[in-house]
Design a protein around this motif. Sequence first.
Motif, PDB file in Angstrom:
ATOM      1  N   ALA A 190    -108.433   8.124  25.335  1.00 26.02           N
ATOM      2  CA  ALA A 190    -109.238   8.942  24.431  1.00 26.02           C
ATOM      3  C   ALA A 190    -110.657   8.391  24.319  1.00 26.02           C
ATOM      4  CB  ALA A 190    -108.575   9.010  23.055  1.00 26.02           C
TER       5      ALA A 190
ATOM      6  N   SER B 246    -109.568   9.717  14.046  1.00 25.50           N
ATOM      7  CA  SER B 246    -108.920  10.884  14.640  1.00 25.50           C
ATOM      8  C   SER B 246    -107.422  10.857  14.344  1.00 25.50           C
ATOM      9  CB  SER B 246    -109.125  10.896  16.160  1.00 25.50           C
ATOM     10  OG  SER B 246    -110.482  11.077  16.477  1.00 25.50           O
ATOM     11  N   SER B 247    -106.853  12.034  14.238  1.00 21.40           N
ATOM     12  CA  SER B 247    -105.405  12.142  14.060  1.00 21.40           C
ATOM     13  C   SER B 247    -104.710  11.884  15.392  1.00 21.40           C
ATOM     14  CB  SER B 247    -105.041  13.541  13.562  1.00 21.40           C
ATOM     15  OG  SER B 247    -105.278  14.497  14.594  1.00 21.40           O
TER      16      SER B 247
ATOM     17  N   GLU C  28    -105.424  14.704  17.717  1.00 25.83           N
ATOM     18  CA  GLU C  28    -106.780  14.650  18.268  1.00 25.83           C
ATOM     19  C   GLU C  28    -106.888  13.572  19.344  1.00 25.83           C
ATOM     20  OE1 GLU C  28    -109.098  16.232  14.263  1.00 25.83           O
ATOM     21  OE2 GLU C  28    -108.619  14.104  14.473  1.00 25.83           O
TER      22      GLU C  28
ATOM     23  N   GLN D 286    -105.505  15.045  22.403  1.00 25.66           N
ATOM     24  CA  GLN D 286    -106.442  15.978  23.043  1.00 25.66           C
ATOM     25  C   GLN D 286    -107.532  15.220  23.794  1.00 25.66           C
ATOM     26  OE1 GLN D 286    -106.256  19.413  23.330  1.00 25.66           O
ATOM     27  NE2 GLN D 286    -107.870  18.996  24.809  1.00 25.66           N
ATOM     28  N   PHE D 287    -108.075  14.192  23.162  1.00 29.33           N
ATOM     29  CA  PHE D 287    -109.097  13.384  23.840  1.00 29.33           C
ATOM     30  C   PHE D 287    -108.526  12.725  25.095  1.00 29.33           C
ATOM     31  CE2 PHE D 287    -111.230  12.793  19.479  1.00 29.33           C
ATOM     32  CZ  PHE D 287    -112.190  13.756  19.724  1.00 29.33           C
TER      33      PHE D 287
ATOM     34  N   THR E 178    -115.224  22.001  24.340  1.00 36.97           N
ATOM     35  CA  THR E 178    -114.166  21.834  23.345  1.00 36.97           C
ATOM     36  C   THR E 178    -114.053  20.366  22.930  1.00 36.97           C
ATOM     37  OG1 THR E 178    -112.983  23.698  24.307  1.00 36.97           O
ATOM     38  CG2 THR E 178    -111.710  22.240  22.881  1.00 36.97           C
ATOM     39  N   THR E 179    -114.189  19.469  23.877  1.00 35.12           N
ATOM     40  CA  THR E 179    -114.172  18.032  23.573  1.00 35.12           C
ATOM     41  C   THR E 179    -115.319  17.692  22.634  1.00 35.12           C
ATOM     42  OG1 THR E 179    -113.408  17.650  25.844  1.00 35.12           O
ATOM     43  CG2 THR E 179    -114.063  15.712  24.568  1.00 35.12           C
TER      44      THR E 179
ATOM     45  N   LEU F 214    -114.701  18.900  19.155  1.00 30.21           N
ATOM     46  CA  LEU F 214    -113.738  18.054  18.451  1.00 30.21           C
ATOM     47  C   LEU F 214    -114.399  16.744  18.019  1.00 30.21           C
ATOM     48  CD1 LEU F 214    -110.918  17.644  17.352  1.00 30.21           C
ATOM     49  CD2 LEU F 214    -110.195  16.915  19.635  1.00 30.21           C
TER      50      LEU F 214
ATOM     51  N   THR G  80    -116.401  17.527  15.003  1.00 27.92           N
ATOM     52  CA  THR G  80    -115.531  17.708  13.836  1.00 27.92           C
ATOM     53  C   THR G  80    -115.158  16.364  13.228  1.00 27.92           C
ATOM     54  OG1 THR G  80    -114.633  19.788  14.656  1.00 27.92           O
ATOM     55  CG2 THR G  80    -113.274  18.577  13.079  1.00 27.92           C
ATOM     56  N   VAL G  81    -114.790  15.411  14.073  1.00 31.94           N
ATOM     57  CA  VAL G  81    -114.399  14.088  13.578  1.00 31.94           C
ATOM     58  C   VAL G  81    -115.611  13.359  13.001  1.00 31.94           C
ATOM     59  CG1 VAL G  81    -113.370  11.862  14.176  1.00 31.94           C
ATOM     60  CG2 VAL G  81    -112.444  13.951  15.178  1.00 31.94           C
TER      61      VAL G  81
END
Length: 109
Positions: free
Chosen positions: A31, A62-63, A66, A69-70, A81-82, A85, A88-89
């Motif tokens: 990530a 990050s959760s 997340e 996803q990373f 999209t990365t 995200l 967002t974090v």
Amino acid sequence: MIRTLMLTAFVALTACDQATQVVDDAARRSAKVAVNEAINTRFPAIPSQAVTPFTDCVIDNSSAGEIGQFARDAVIGVTDTTAALVRTVIERPETQTCIIQAGRAAFTL
């Protein structure tokens, strides 16, 4: 007999926890690659000496989903999209506090 079963269960749970930690550490390392690349390529206003502290703060806040996803993005490539995200974090108060504290350290070295 009960003590043996309890000891066996304890050993099994300990091994499971260690395996989970290994998987989590691998996901977090992957990530970090994606977050680092996203910050370097999609956030040009962040100075180069602050990229690593930003990356660490994003990962730390990050959760698990997340992080997953990373980690996927580290394999398939960083996309818009990365970057969204990451943004967002970064917008979370905990992440901003982390960035401020880490940023001070990065710029005083």
